[in-house]
Write a protein that holds these residues in place. Sequence first.
Motif, mmCIF file in Angstrom:
data_model
loop_
_atom_site.group_PDB
_atom_site.id
_atom_site.type_symbol
_atom_site.label_atom_id
_atom_site.label_comp_id
_atom_site.label_asym_id
_atom_site.label_seq_id
_atom_site.Cartn_x
_atom_site.Cartn_y
_atom_site.Cartn_z
ATOM 1 N N ARG A 91 10.555 5.318 6.746
ATOM 2 C CA ARG A 91 10.862 3.957 5.216
ATOM 3 C C ARG A 91 10.209 4.192 4.200
ATOM 4 N N SER A 92 10.806 4.097 3.098
ATOM 5 C CA SER A 92 9.921 4.722 1.760
ATOM 6 C C SER A 92 10.296 3.800 0.946
ATOM 7 N N VAL A 93 9.741 3.057 0.397
ATOM 8 C CA VAL A 93 9.598 2.328 -0.504
ATOM 9 C C VAL A 93 9.281 1.840 -1.751
ATOM 10 N N THR A 94 9.791 1.232 -3.143
ATOM 11 C CA THR A 94 8.985 1.286 -4.554
ATOM 12 C C THR A 94 8.847 -0.492 -4.734
ATOM 13 N N GLY A 95 7.437 -0.493 -4.593
ATOM 14 C CA GLY A 95 7.238 -2.028 -5.044
ATOM 15 C C GLY A 95 6.011 -2.681 -5.051
ATOM 16 N N GLY A 96 5.520 -3.753 -5.220
ATOM 17 C CA GLY A 96 4.302 -4.179 -4.905
ATOM 18 C C GLY A 96 4.180 -4.031 -3.390
ATOM 19 N N PRO A 97 3.180 -3.681 -3.553
ATOM 20 C CA PRO A 97 2.690 -3.316 -1.502
ATOM 21 C C PRO A 97 2.169 -4.610 -1.164
ATOM 22 N N GLU A 98 1.748 -5.500 -1.602
ATOM 23 C CA GLU A 98 2.015 -6.426 -0.602
ATOM 24 C C GLU A 98 3.395 -7.128 -0.600
ATOM 25 N N ARG A 99 4.081 -7.411 -1.632
ATOM 26 C CA ARG A 99 5.212 -7.973 -0.775
ATOM 27 C C ARG A 99 6.045 -7.253 -0.054
ATOM 28 N N ALA A 100 5.789 -5.865 -0.246
ATOM 29 C CA ALA A 100 7.565 -5.059 0.514
ATOM 30 C C ALA A 100 6.085 -5.082 1.902
ATOM 31 N N VAL A 101 5.235 -4.710 2.244
ATOM 32 C CA VAL A 101 5.046 -4.429 3.641
ATOM 33 C C VAL A 101 4.969 -5.624 4.397
ATOM 34 N N THR A 102 4.974 -7.472 4.176
ATOM 35 C CA THR A 102 4.664 -8.184 4.165
ATOM 36 C C THR A 102 6.720 -8.573 4.852
ATOM 37 N N ALA A 103 7.508 -8.315 3.678
ATOM 38 C CA ALA A 103 8.821 -8.297 3.608
ATOM 39 C C ALA A 103 8.966 -7.550 4.982
ATOM 40 N N ALA A 104 8.893 -5.984 5.235
ATOM 41 C CA ALA A 104 8.592 -4.788 6.220
ATOM 42 C C ALA A 104 8.517 -5.884 7.624
ATOM 43 N N ALA A 105 7.729 -6.376 7.474
ATOM 44 C CA ALA A 105 6.959 -6.494 8.578
ATOM 45 C C ALA A 105 8.064 -8.224 9.180
ATOM 46 N N SER A 106 7.966 -8.537 8.997
ATOM 47 C CA SER A 106 8.626 -10.091 8.777
ATOM 48 C C SER A 106 10.014 -9.350 10.078
ATOM 49 N N GLY A 107 10.139 -10.139 11.547
ATOM 50 C CA GLY A 107 10.527 -9.983 12.217
ATOM 51 C C GLY A 107 9.908 -8.417 13.236
ATOM 52 N N ALA A 108 8.809 -8.233 13.188
ATOM 53 C CA ALA A 108 8.620 -7.146 13.796
ATOM 54 C C ALA A 108 7.943 -8.091 14.660
ATOM 55 N N ASP A 109 6.898 -6.976 15.574
ATOM 56 C CA ASP A 109 6.054 -8.072 16.770
ATOM 57 C C ASP A 109 4.872 -7.245 16.449
ATOM 58 N N LEU A 110 4.295 -6.478 15.312
ATOM 59 C CA LEU A 110 3.056 -6.004 15.503
ATOM 60 C C LEU A 110 3.186 -5.518 13.914
ATOM 61 N N LEU A 111 2.212 -5.122 13.147
ATOM 62 C CA LEU A 111 1.435 -4.883 11.885
ATOM 63 C C LEU A 111 0.524 -4.023 12.324
ATOM 64 N N ILE A 112 0.386 -3.242 12.081
ATOM 65 C CA ILE A 112 -0.582 -1.914 11.836
ATOM 66 C C ILE A 112 -1.412 -1.281 10.805
ATOM 67 N N CYS A 113 -2.566 -1.308 10.541
ATOM 68 C CA CYS A 113 -2.683 -1.098 9.083
ATOM 69 C C CYS A 113 -3.661 -0.620 8.972
ATOM 70 N N ALA A 114 -4.453 -0.427 8.114
ATOM 71 C CA ALA A 114 -6.018 0.295 8.137
ATOM 72 C C ALA A 114 -6.709 -0.606 6.668
ATOM 73 N N ARG A 115 -8.055 -0.767 6.947
ATOM 74 C CA ARG A 115 -9.136 -1.255 6.444
ATOM 75 C C ARG A 115 -9.293 -0.635 5.365
ATOM 76 N N ASP A 116 -9.418 -1.015 3.926
ATOM 77 C CA ASP A 116 -8.694 -0.364 2.762
ATOM 78 C C ASP A 116 -10.060 -0.468 1.679
ATOM 79 N N GLY A 117 -11.192 -1.478 2.061
ATOM 80 C CA GLY A 117 -11.794 -1.800 1.174
ATOM 81 C C GLY A 117 -13.493 -0.982 1.629
ATOM 82 N N ASP A 118 -14.866 -1.946 1.531
ATOM 83 C CA ASP A 118 -16.203 -1.530 1.416
ATOM 84 C C ASP A 118 -16.184 -0.832 2.769
ATOM 85 N N ARG A 119 -16.205 0.372 3.145
ATOM 86 C CA ARG A 119 -16.577 0.331 4.474
ATOM 87 C C ARG A 119 -17.774 0.884 5.586
#
Length: 149
Positions: A91-119
Motif C-alpha cells: 500500500r502506497s499512500v500520499t499524505g502527512g505520515p503521522e495521520r496516514a500511518v495512524t489511519a492505516a493502523a486503525s483496526g490492526a492488531d499490530l503496527l511495526i515501525c522503526a526508530r528514526d531519530g538519534d540512534r
Amino acid sequence: MAVVVWLREGTWPACADAARDQLPADGRTVLLHVTDPETAETADAARAGLLGRAAPPGRDPAARIDRLAADLSRELLAAAGARVGRPCELRSVTGGPERAVTAAASGADLLICARDGDRGHPGPHSLGPATRFVVDHAECPVLLVWPDR
C-alpha cells in the motif's frame, strides 16, 4: 492477525525483517509506504517564487518529484515484499505520515515501525516527530525496531 508495517527510506529493512521473523505466516500483512506531499509542494513554491516564470512544458519540478516519489515507493514496497518472503498487501499512500500511518493502523492488531531519530541515545530522542506521533496515537500495539539491528 492483521499487521501494518510502516516502511521508510533508510529504516525499511529492519521493519521487513521484523515482519518476516516475528509474525505468523498465516496473518494478513500490509506493507505501507507514505509519500509526504510537502516535498513536491516546496518545489512548486520555489518555482512560483521566480517572479512568475513558468516551467518549460514537461519540466514542472513538482510533477517530476511526484513521479520520482511514486517510482521510489513502488521499488521500496517491492523490495520489502521480497524481503518478507510471503504474500503481503503493498500500500502506497500520499499524505502527512503521522495521520496516514495512524489511519492505516486503525483496526490492526499490530503496527511495526522503526526508530528514526538519534540512534546513539536510547529513549525519547530515538524517535523522530512523525514516529513519536504514531507511537502516541496508534490504536494498536506498536513494535519499535532499531534500524541497524
